[in-house]
Structures are given as structure tokens and as C-alpha cells.
Design a protein around this motif. Structure first.
Motif, mmCIF file in Angstrom:
data_model
loop_
_atom_site.group_PDB
_atom_site.id
_atom_site.type_symbol
_atom_site.label_atom_id
_atom_site.label_comp_id
_atom_site.label_asym_id
_atom_site.label_seq_id
_atom_site.Cartn_x
_atom_site.Cartn_y
_atom_site.Cartn_z
ATOM 1 N N UNK A 12 0.833 -1.213 0.000
ATOM 2 C CA UNK A 12 0.000 0.000 0.000
ATOM 3 C C UNK A 12 0.866 1.261 0.000
ATOM 4 N N UNK A 13 1.898 1.254 0.830
ATOM 5 C CA UNK A 13 2.781 2.414 0.934
ATOM 6 C C UNK A 13 3.401 2.737 -0.432
ATOM 7 N N UNK A 14 3.890 1.719 -1.129
ATOM 8 C CA UNK A 14 4.495 1.931 -2.443
ATOM 9 C C UNK A 14 3.455 2.371 -3.481
ATOM 10 N N UNK A 15 2.259 1.807 -3.398
ATOM 11 C CA UNK A 15 1.179 2.204 -4.307
ATOM 12 C C UNK A 15 0.904 3.694 -4.154
ATOM 13 N N UNK A 16 0.700 4.145 -2.917
ATOM 14 C CA UNK A 16 0.352 5.539 -2.687
ATOM 15 C C UNK A 16 1.499 6.482 -2.985
ATOM 16 N N UNK A 17 2.706 6.101 -2.643
ATOM 17 C CA UNK A 17 3.851 6.961 -2.957
ATOM 18 C C UNK A 17 3.953 7.197 -4.461
ATOM 19 N N UNK A 18 3.792 6.132 -5.238
ATOM 20 C CA UNK A 18 3.992 6.275 -6.678
ATOM 21 C C UNK A 18 2.779 6.835 -7.411
ATOM 22 N N UNK A 19 1.659 6.989 -6.725
ATOM 23 C CA UNK A 19 0.535 7.700 -7.337
ATOM 24 C C UNK A 19 0.889 9.172 -7.552
ATOM 25 N N UNK A 20 1.922 9.645 -6.859
ATOM 26 C CA UNK A 20 2.369 11.028 -7.020
ATOM 27 C C UNK A 20 3.594 11.150 -7.923
ATOM 28 N N UNK A 21 4.095 10.035 -8.432
ATOM 29 C CA UNK A 21 5.279 10.065 -9.299
ATOM 30 C C UNK A 21 4.862 10.559 -10.691
ATOM 31 N N UNK A 22 5.558 11.558 -11.236
ATOM 32 C CA UNK A 22 5.168 12.114 -12.543
ATOM 33 C C UNK A 22 5.073 11.065 -13.648
ATOM 34 N N UNK A 94 -8.958 7.596 -10.479
ATOM 35 C CA UNK A 94 -10.098 7.505 -9.572
ATOM 36 C C UNK A 94 -10.914 6.222 -9.699
ATOM 37 N N UNK A 95 -10.218 5.118 -9.968
ATOM 38 C CA UNK A 95 -10.847 3.798 -9.934
ATOM 39 C C UNK A 95 -10.412 3.143 -8.625
ATOM 40 N N UNK A 96 -11.344 2.838 -7.728
ATOM 41 C CA UNK A 96 -10.961 2.217 -6.454
ATOM 42 C C UNK A 96 -10.453 0.788 -6.675
ATOM 43 N N UNK A 97 -9.500 0.380 -5.842
ATOM 44 C CA UNK A 97 -8.956 -0.974 -5.967
ATOM 45 C C UNK A 97 -8.869 -1.666 -4.614
ATOM 46 N N UNK A 98 -8.787 -2.983 -4.692
ATOM 47 C CA UNK A 98 -8.506 -3.851 -3.557
ATOM 48 C C UNK A 98 -7.413 -4.810 -3.998
ATOM 49 N N UNK A 110 0.681 -17.152 -1.801
ATOM 50 C CA UNK A 110 1.610 -17.233 -2.928
ATOM 51 C C UNK A 110 1.299 -16.319 -4.100
ATOM 52 N N UNK A 111 0.168 -15.637 -4.099
ATOM 53 C CA UNK A 111 -0.185 -14.833 -5.271
ATOM 54 C C UNK A 111 -1.050 -13.654 -4.840
ATOM 55 N N UNK A 112 -0.829 -12.514 -5.479
ATOM 56 C CA UNK A 112 -1.615 -11.313 -5.201
ATOM 57 C C UNK A 112 -2.044 -10.698 -6.527
ATOM 58 N N UNK A 113 -3.258 -10.163 -6.552
ATOM 59 C CA UNK A 113 -3.732 -9.477 -7.746
ATOM 60 C C UNK A 113 -4.774 -8.439 -7.341
ATOM 61 N N UNK A 114 -4.961 -7.445 -8.221
ATOM 62 C CA UNK A 114 -5.885 -6.355 -7.887
ATOM 63 C C UNK A 114 -7.315 -6.616 -8.336
ATOM 64 N N UNK A 115 -8.210 -5.955 -7.659
ATOM 65 C CA UNK A 115 -9.610 -5.862 -8.052
ATOM 66 C C UNK A 115 -9.898 -4.380 -8.273
ATOM 67 N N UNK A 116 -10.758 -4.081 -9.233
ATOM 68 C CA UNK A 116 -11.133 -2.696 -9.504
ATOM 69 C C UNK A 116 -12.633 -2.516 -9.298
ATOM 70 N N UNK A 117 -12.995 -1.386 -8.744
ATOM 71 C CA UNK A 117 -14.404 -1.066 -8.543
ATOM 72 C C UNK A 117 -15.066 -0.676 -9.854
ATOM 73 N N UNK A 143 -7.506 -13.652 1.107
ATOM 74 C CA UNK A 143 -7.670 -12.485 1.979
ATOM 75 C C UNK A 143 -7.753 -11.270 1.090
ATOM 76 N N UNK A 144 -8.743 -10.428 1.342
ATOM 77 C CA UNK A 144 -8.907 -9.205 0.573
ATOM 78 C C UNK A 144 -8.534 -8.004 1.430
ATOM 79 N N UNK A 145 -7.906 -7.030 0.787
ATOM 80 C CA UNK A 145 -7.449 -5.825 1.476
ATOM 81 C C UNK A 145 -7.847 -4.606 0.673
ATOM 82 N N UNK A 146 -8.368 -3.599 1.339
ATOM 83 C CA UNK A 146 -8.595 -2.311 0.688
ATOM 84 C C UNK A 146 -7.241 -1.662 0.410
ATOM 85 N N UNK A 147 -7.203 -0.892 -0.680
ATOM 86 C CA UNK A 147 -5.957 -0.176 -1.004
ATOM 87 C C UNK A 147 -6.067 1.240 -0.506
#
Length: 147
Positions: A12-22, A94-98, A110-117, A143-147
């Protein structure tokens, strides 16, 4: 909070940090230009990742997280890298993800993938697996996690 929760917090930390990367912001706008629905944006992001990011497994017993801005440059990464890139790009437009983390056996996450709202529900976009958008691989536990 267990070890898996801590790992997801790092993602999550890396996702949010790079949402601000040009570089990531510009790419998100380019990929989704002219698209007005979350479905269209999600499919476009999925297709870009499938086309431009080559799946490369981490070394045995070593989990390396490649932040989205670096993944764009490298062009290769594993499932957590693709999931982070998808979530960063989607978040910018502005597409929400989990995130869904699964085990396919032996109680090892062993595996992770995103879901989009999309249209009031969350759909899978697993660009690291050999499947189509909105499809999932089989799993035993999740296990599901909000982003």
C-alpha cells in the motif's frame, strides 16, 4: 496484525507513494485518455500491463517489491509488482482498488492481484496470470485488502 498484513501495508505504501510520481501519473492519463467508465479504464490498464510488463518470478524464498515507477522502466516483475502498478494507475484515474492474496496450496500465501471497482462491484484484473480480465485463478484460501 500478522506478517501478511505487514506485507500488504508495505505494498500500500508503495502504491500511494507512486501515485504522485510524474511518470506514473502521465502514464495513467495516457492509457485512459478518452475513457469515461471504470470498466474501460480498468481494462485499458490491464491490457497495458499485459503488453508491457513481462512476468518474472522472484528468486526462491525472496520477495522483492519493485515500485510502480521502476516497474515501468524495467518492464518485468512478479505478481505483487503488477498489482501495485495496476492499483497506482487506477487510483490516479479515480478507480478504487482492492488487493486479493491467495494460497493455492500448502497454506502459503503465494499470489496477489488487484480488483477494480466497476459498476458497484469489484472485478479481478490479474495481469500476472495467463487469464483474461475479470477472471481469477483457482485458490484454496483468500484475503482481501482495501488499497
Amino acid at each position: 496484525m500478522d506478517e501478511l498484513d505487514l506485507r500488504v501495508n508495505r505494498l500500500r505504501k508503495l502504491i500511494y507513494e507512486d501515485m504522485n510520481h510524474p511518470k506514473v501519473r502521465i502514464l495513467a492519463q495516457q492509457i485512459t485518455r478518452g475513457l469515461n467508465t471504470n470498466l474501460g479504464k480498468s481494462r485499458a490498464i490491464y491490457n497495458w500491463i499485459k503488453t508491457h510488463i513481462h512476468y518474472t518470478r522472484d528468486q526462491e524464498n525472496l520477495d522483492i517489491y519493485t515500485r510502480p515507477s521502476m516497474l515501468i522502466e524495467l518492464g518485468r516483475g512478479d505478481c505483487d509488482d503488477s498489482a501495485m502498478l495496476f492499483s497506482s494507475l487506477a487510483g490516479i484515474v479515480e478507480v478504487p482498488t482492492k488487493l486479493r492474496i491467495i494460497t493455492q496450496g500448502k497454506n502459503v500465501w503465494s499470489h496477489v492481484y488487484p480488483f477494480a471497482g466497476v459498476n458497484g462491484k469489484f472485478l479481478p484484473y490479474d495481469a500476472a496470470a495467463p487469464i483474461l480480465p475479470e477472471q481469477e485463478v483457482q485458490y484454496l484460501l483468500k484475503r482481501d485488502y482495501d488499497v
